[in-house]
Every structure is written in structure tokens, then in C-alpha cells.
Design an enzyme around this catalytic site. Structure first.
Site, PDB file in Angstrom:
ATOM      1  N   HIS A 313       0.855  -1.180   0.000  1.00  0.00           N
ATOM      2  CA  HIS A 313       0.000   0.000   0.000  1.00  0.00           C
ATOM      3  C   HIS A 313       0.893   1.232   0.000  1.00  0.00           C
ATOM      4  CE1 HIS A 313      -3.145   2.824   1.188  1.00  0.00           C
ATOM      5  NE2 HIS A 313      -3.992   1.894   0.768  1.00  0.00           N
ATOM      6  N   ASP A 371      -8.011  -5.521   0.408  1.00  0.00           N
ATOM      7  CA  ASP A 371      -8.494  -6.347  -0.689  1.00  0.00           C
ATOM      8  C   ASP A 371      -8.077  -7.796  -0.594  1.00  0.00           C
ATOM      9  OD1 ASP A 371      -9.896  -4.393  -1.986  1.00  0.00           O
ATOM     10  OD2 ASP A 371      -8.099  -3.600  -2.945  1.00  0.00           O
TER      11      ASP A 371
HETATM   12  N1  ACO Z   1       4.010  -7.713  -4.680  1.00  0.00           N
HETATM   13  C1  ACO Z   1       5.333  -7.713  -4.869  1.00  0.00           C
HETATM   14  N2  ACO Z   1       6.135  -6.627  -4.734  1.00  0.00           N
HETATM   15  C2  ACO Z   1       5.541  -5.486  -4.379  1.00  0.00           C
HETATM   16  C3  ACO Z   1       4.141  -5.399  -4.151  1.00  0.00           C
HETATM   17  C4  ACO Z   1       3.369  -6.571  -4.314  1.00  0.00           C
HETATM   18  N3  ACO Z   1       2.044  -6.538  -4.115  1.00  0.00           N
HETATM   19  N4  ACO Z   1       3.819  -4.132  -3.817  1.00  0.00           N
HETATM   20  C5  ACO Z   1       4.975  -3.454  -3.828  1.00  0.00           C
HETATM   21  N5  ACO Z   1       6.014  -4.265  -4.157  1.00  0.00           N
HETATM   22  C6  ACO Z   1       7.432  -3.891  -4.216  1.00  0.00           C
HETATM   23  C7  ACO Z   1       7.728  -3.024  -5.430  1.00  0.00           C
HETATM   24  O1  ACO Z   1       8.097  -3.797  -6.542  1.00  0.00           O
HETATM   25  C8  ACO Z   1       8.860  -2.164  -4.907  1.00  0.00           C
HETATM   26  O2  ACO Z   1      10.035  -2.947  -4.891  1.00  0.00           O
HETATM   27  P1  ACO Z   1      11.475  -2.238  -5.124  1.00  0.00           P
HETATM   28  O3  ACO Z   1      11.639  -1.251  -4.016  1.00  0.00           O
HETATM   29  O4  ACO Z   1      12.450  -3.373  -5.094  1.00  0.00           O
HETATM   30  O5  ACO Z   1      11.389  -1.581  -6.487  1.00  0.00           O
HETATM   31  C9  ACO Z   1       8.491  -1.931  -3.434  1.00  0.00           C
HETATM   32  O6  ACO Z   1       7.693  -3.070  -3.075  1.00  0.00           O
HETATM   33  C10 ACO Z   1       7.715  -0.654  -3.197  1.00  0.00           C
HETATM   34  O7  ACO Z   1       6.542  -0.670  -3.999  1.00  0.00           O
HETATM   35  P2  ACO Z   1       6.011   0.514  -4.910  1.00  0.00           P
HETATM   36  O8  ACO Z   1       5.317  -0.064  -6.101  1.00  0.00           O
HETATM   37  O9  ACO Z   1       7.105   1.503  -5.146  1.00  0.00           O
HETATM   38  O10 ACO Z   1       4.959   1.150  -3.909  1.00  0.00           O
HETATM   39  P3  ACO Z   1       3.772   2.090  -4.315  1.00  0.00           P
HETATM   40  O11 ACO Z   1       3.440   2.837  -3.082  1.00  0.00           O
HETATM   41  O12 ACO Z   1       4.083   2.860  -5.542  1.00  0.00           O
HETATM   42  O13 ACO Z   1       2.614   1.050  -4.703  1.00  0.00           O
HETATM   43  C11 ACO Z   1       0.730  -0.379  -4.617  1.00  0.00           C
HETATM   44  C12 ACO Z   1       1.605   0.660  -3.866  1.00  0.00           C
HETATM   45  C13 ACO Z   1       0.345   0.151  -6.001  1.00  0.00           C
HETATM   46  C14 ACO Z   1      -0.547  -0.613  -3.813  1.00  0.00           C
HETATM   47  C15 ACO Z   1       1.547  -1.690  -4.749  1.00  0.00           C
HETATM   48  O14 ACO Z   1       1.907  -2.168  -3.473  1.00  0.00           O
HETATM   49  C16 ACO Z   1       0.763  -2.764  -5.518  1.00  0.00           C
HETATM   50  O15 ACO Z   1       0.764  -2.751  -6.743  1.00  0.00           O
HETATM   51  N6  ACO Z   1       0.134  -3.737  -4.783  1.00  0.00           N
HETATM   52  C17 ACO Z   1      -0.666  -4.750  -5.419  1.00  0.00           C
HETATM   53  C18 ACO Z   1      -2.011  -4.183  -5.860  1.00  0.00           C
HETATM   54  C19 ACO Z   1      -2.937  -3.929  -4.692  1.00  0.00           C
HETATM   55  O16 ACO Z   1      -3.139  -4.780  -3.838  1.00  0.00           O
HETATM   56  N7  ACO Z   1      -3.526  -2.733  -4.689  1.00  0.00           N
HETATM   57  C20 ACO Z   1      -4.532  -2.373  -3.676  1.00  0.00           C
HETATM   58  C21 ACO Z   1      -4.174  -1.124  -2.990  1.00  0.00           C
HETATM   59  S1  ACO Z   1      -5.287  -0.850  -1.670  1.00  0.00           S
HETATM   60  C22 ACO Z   1      -6.680  -0.232  -2.373  1.00  0.00           C
HETATM   61  O17 ACO Z   1      -6.708   0.386  -3.386  1.00  0.00           O
HETATM   62  C23 ACO Z   1      -7.891  -0.476  -1.631  1.00  0.00           C
END
Ligand code: ACO
Length: 436
Positions: A313, A371
Site C-alpha cells: 500500500h 483487498d
Molecule cells: N508484490 C510484490 N512486490 C511489491 C508489491 C506486491 N504486491 N507491492 C509493492 N512491491 C514492491 C515493489 O516492486 C517495490 O520494490 P522495489 O523497491 O524493489 O522496487 C516496493 O515493493 C515498493 O513498492 P512501490 O510499487 O514503489 O509502492 P507504491 O506505493 O508505488 O505502490 C501499490 C503501492 C500500487 C498498492 C503496490 O503495493 C501494488 O501494486 N500492490 C498490489 C495491488 C494492490 O493490492 N492494490 C490495492 C491497494 S489498496 C486499495 O486500493 C484499496
């Protein structure tokens, strides 16, 4: 806004004059540096794609402490609201700032209940869609279409119009979502029933059929109501910011909320519950719990492009408090329906256990978000996977409206207009076609 005791000073290594910037304090949470005069004073913009460090507004509605895993609606912890209040009380709180007393609760519930029907003509509008259209495509159209049906509540600058539009949207979303569902499966629409609760009425409009009485199951009713409470608002997330930006042009509330619905659809936002359930079903099809280790290796391999949906998140760097409540609801619903051994629930728990102990997830502070379990609950209730995001939109509508109304009422509100760092072609002349 309350000025902090300190100020920020921005200095430049090329010897340009430094600039003092005011700092403001909120009631809780990080202070903010006021950069509104930065361009006038320096000719420079700030650069913050994805708004990682930018507060786009001041707000008194929802507060999140992502490190602690804390979520407050108007100061009340989500854990207390989920246990002690129902969704309509939560709507009252978000819209008007206070939980209702018994009289206010009755008045508010009665008002919402009396607006649940939609203009009969909406049925014919809906018929223009293909039967297999994604419900979010249908909902984006239907919600935007409300502005063509309710002309007496489209002036965003008129507080009375905003009030009626708010009630209409909250009241009509369950009707629209269930109409989109019924249309897709070819069943007749069910008109709302005023003696039922908000969630009970929705269950009946979804799963009832005209030839039979529908008896609302109180455990499922409570579970759905809790899903609505947990999704009701989440401060300046992507769809809420979209609603604010869209509404900032003075467009009507229905159009602004339709923009929120469209934004919510994406898999990185509201579409994650659908993506999460699809992921669980995929793993289940390919071997289930025994394949969890293999799947996790893929997730950790960046080149695979696979993410653990329902994890991570932008704000929570701790357990999403809504995920805990949702896991509790998941247990209740599965027990009620005799699905205690649901393989997807077992799979989800196994994935969660591994992820919470795995260095990749620990280092990046990736925890389950709301979720992760909401899809399992909804599937058990009988809601089809492609309608999950529609349920989220239904619940978030009140948050979007509360935020939109807060923005319009803010004397400092301006049309939202970000700037850019331009790195395209500099000025050049158009050559005649033959010379290009
Ligand atoms: N699975 C694997 N790796 C992940 C995940 C995941 N679900 N989420 C983040 N990471 C990793 C990224 O690849 C990144 O790695 P790095 O530092 O080596 O490059 C690190 O964790 C940080 O993640 P970011 O993508 O930079 O974080 P951001 O804040 O931009 O993204 C997001 C947040 C979009 C929610 C992301 O965690 C994601 O895509 N999760 C899966 C989708 C999801 O569950 N979304 C629901 C959000 S809650 C809602 O809307 C109700």
C-alpha cells in the site's frame, strides 16, 4: 491553517537568493511546507510525480497513520466504527462530521431510503450496453448518466443541490450496481424495499427474484455492511483525488463521482480485489497450497512482472487495519455458510503467512491490504468477481462526496492545475509535407 513555530528555508547552490517558506501544522500527522508562492518567488516548480510528498488539500475527514496501521474517520478508529456503527451512521459521520443521535439516524436513514429508486428511464439507458459489458464500464456510464436525469441537483456551487446529489448518489448506488448485475445475467431488476436495511436491501436487489420472497441472512447483511464501512473513505487516494480534480472545474457532482468510479477500476486501486481473487483462483488451479512457494519466487523476481495482489500500500507500511477486520468477517461468513474449509481462504492464509515472514516483504514493509480478504467474503456471499470493484465504488461514493463537498466549501479551493517539467522538443518550424 495553523502556522508552525518554524519556517523552511530553501537555498540554492548557485548563490541565488534563498526563500523562506511557511510551515503549517495539522491536528495530527506530518507538518506541510507551503510552496504556493514558490513559482512567483523563484520561477521554479516542485517536481513530485505520483504525489509522494505532496499534500494536495487540507482535510478534516479521514486520517491514516500508515506506520502505525491506523485509520480514523473524523477521529473515530475504524475498529470501533466497524463494531459499533452501521454504514448509514458512518455516512452521516463522513458527510456531516458527527455520528448521528437516534433521531438524526432515523431522519438520515429515511431520507436515503426514500431516494433508492432510479428514474425508470435508466433501464433503457442500461439496455444500450452489451450484456457482457464489465460492470465498471456500465457503472461509469450510469453514474455519469445520473446528471442527465436529475437536473435539479447539478449545480455544484449550490449547497442544496450538493446535499440532494449526495443523498441521491448514496441511495441509488446499490440500485445501479444491482441493475448492472441483473442486466448481465438476464434477470429482471428488483425494485428496492423500504423496510430493509441499506445492506439488506442491496442483497435482495442482487439475489432476489420477483416470484419468490427473499429472506435476508443477518450474518451476510452485517458482513456486507462492514465491507461498506471499511471502504467508505481513505483520504486522498487516486480516485478521491480524481473526484476532487474533476469537481474543481465546477462540473456537476454526478460527473465528478463518475470520474472516481473510472479511476477506481484500475488494478492498482479498487480493481485489486478482483485481481487478487483471480490470482488466488489461478494458484488454486495450478496446484493450490503446494505451489505457493513457486508462486512467491515469481513475485520476488522483478522480471516476471508478477505481484502479490492484495499486498502493499502506498500509505500503510504496517498491517492495513481494514484487512484485520475483513479477515474476521471472512471467518464469520465462511462459518455461516458452512465453507470453513474453503480452499481459497486456506490458500490466502498460507500466502499471508509466508509473505509476513519473507525478507522481500519484511524489508519493503509489504502487508496485506483490505483487498486481500474482501474478495473471498464477496465470493462466498455470491457476488461475482467482476462486480467486486462495483461494490467498492458503491461504498466509496460517500467518501468521494464528503471530500468533494469539503473542497467546494473550502475558501482556498481553486481549479486543480498541476505544472510539468517539459523535456520535449523546443520550438521548431513545420516543414511542408514533401520535405518531412
Ligand atoms: N508484490 C510484490 N512486490 C511489491 C508489491 C506486491 N504486491 N507491492 C509493492 N512491491 C514492491 C515493489 O516492486 C517495490 O520494490 P522495489 O523497491 O524493489 O522496487 C516496493 O515493493 C515498493 O513498492 P512501490 O510499487 O514503489 O509502492 P507504491 O506505493 O508505488 O505502490 C501499490 C503501492 C500500487 C498498492 C503496490 O503495493 C501494488 O501494486 N500492490 C498490489 C495491488 C494492490 O493490492 N492494490 C490495492 C491497494 S489498496 C486499495 O486500493 C484499496
Amino acid at each position: 491553517m495553523k502556522l508552525a513555530d518554524n519556517k523552511a528555508t530553501l537555498s540554492f547552490s548557485n548563490g541565488g537568493p534563498s526563500v523562506e517558506l511557511p510551515v503549517y501544522q495539522g491536528s495530527i500527522g506530518p507538518d506541510v511546507i507551503d510552496i504556493r508562492k514558490l513559482y512567483a518567488q523563484t520561477g521554479m516548480f516542485t517536481y513530485d510525480p505520483g504525489f509522494l510528498s505532496t499534500a494536495s488539500c487540507q482535510s478534516a475527514i479521514t486520517y491514516i497513520d500508515g506506520d502505525k496501521g491506523e485509520l480514523l474517520y473524523r477521529g473515530y478508529p475504524i475498529e470501533q466504527l466497524a463494531v459499533n456503527c452501521d454504514f448509514l451512521e458512518t455516512c452521516h459521520l463522513l458527510l456531516y462530521g458527527e455520528l448521528p443521535n437516534a433521531d438524526q439516524k432515523k431522519t438520515f436513514s429515511d431520507t436515503v431510503t426514500r431516494h433508492t429508486m432510479v428514474n425508470e428511464q435508466m433501464q433503457f439507458f442500461l439496455r444500450g450496453f452489451r450484456r457482457d459489458a464489465h460492470p465498471m464500464a456500465v457503472l461509469t456510464g450510469l453514474v455519469g448518466g445520473l446528471s442527465a436525469f436529475y437536473h435539479d441537483s447539478t449545480d455544484i456551487n449550490n449547497p442544496e443541490h450538493r446535499e440532494i446529489a449526495a443523498i441521491r448518489l448514496i441511495a441509488k448506488m446499490p440500485t445501479l450496481v444491482s441493475m448492472a448485475y441483473k442486466y448481465g445475467i438476464g434477470q429482471p431488476y428488483m425494485y428496492p424495499r423500504n423496510e430493509l436495511s441499506y445492506a439488506g436491501n442491496f442483497l435482495r436487489m442482487m439475489f432476489g427474484v420477483p416470484p419468490e420472497d427473499y429472506v435476508v441472512n443477518p450474518v451476510l447483511e452485517r458482513a456486507l455492511d462492514r465491507i461498506f464501512i471499511l471502504h467508505a473513505d481513505h483520504e486522498q487516494n487516486a480516485s478521491t483525488s480524481t473526484v476532487r480534480l474533476c469537481g474543481s472545474s465546477g462540473t456537476n457532482p454526478f460527473a465528478a463521482i463518475a470520474a472516481g468510479v473510472a479511476c477506481l477500476w484500475g488494478p492498482a486501486h479498487g480493481g485489486a480485489n478482483e485481481a487478487c481473487l483471480n490470482m488466488l483462483e489461478d494458484i488454486q488451479r495450478n496446484g493450490g497450497v503446494s505451489k505457493v512457494g513457486e508462486f512467491m519466487e515469481k513475485v520476488k523476481d522483478k522480471s516476471s512482472g508478477v505481484k502479490l495482489m492484495g499486498f502493499g500500500h502506498r500509505v500503510y507500511k504496517n498491517y492495513d487495519p481494514r484487512a484485520k477486520l475483513m479477515q474476521e468477517t471472512c471467518n464469520e461468513v465462511l462459518n455461516e455458510l458452512g465453507l470453513e474449509n474453503d480452499p481459497l481462504f486456506k490458500l490466502a492464509k498460507e500466502l499471508e503467512k509466508i509473505a509476513l515472514e519473507d525478507d522481500y516483504f519484511v524489508q519493503r514493509k509489504l502487508y496485506p491490504n483490505v483487498d486481500f480478504y474482501s474478495g473471498i467474503v464477496q465470493r462466498a456471499i455470491g457476488i461475482p468477481v467482476n462486480l467486486f470493484t462495483g461494490i467498492f465504488a458503491l461504498a466509496r461514493t460517500v467518501g468521494w462526496i464528503a471530500q468533494l463537498n469539503e473542497m467546494i466549501g473550502d475558501p482556498e479551493y481553486k481549479i486543480g492545475r498541476p505544472r510539468q517539467l517539459f523535456d520535449g522538443a523546443t520550438k521548431r518550424d513545420v516543414k511542408p509535407l514533401a520535405q518531412r
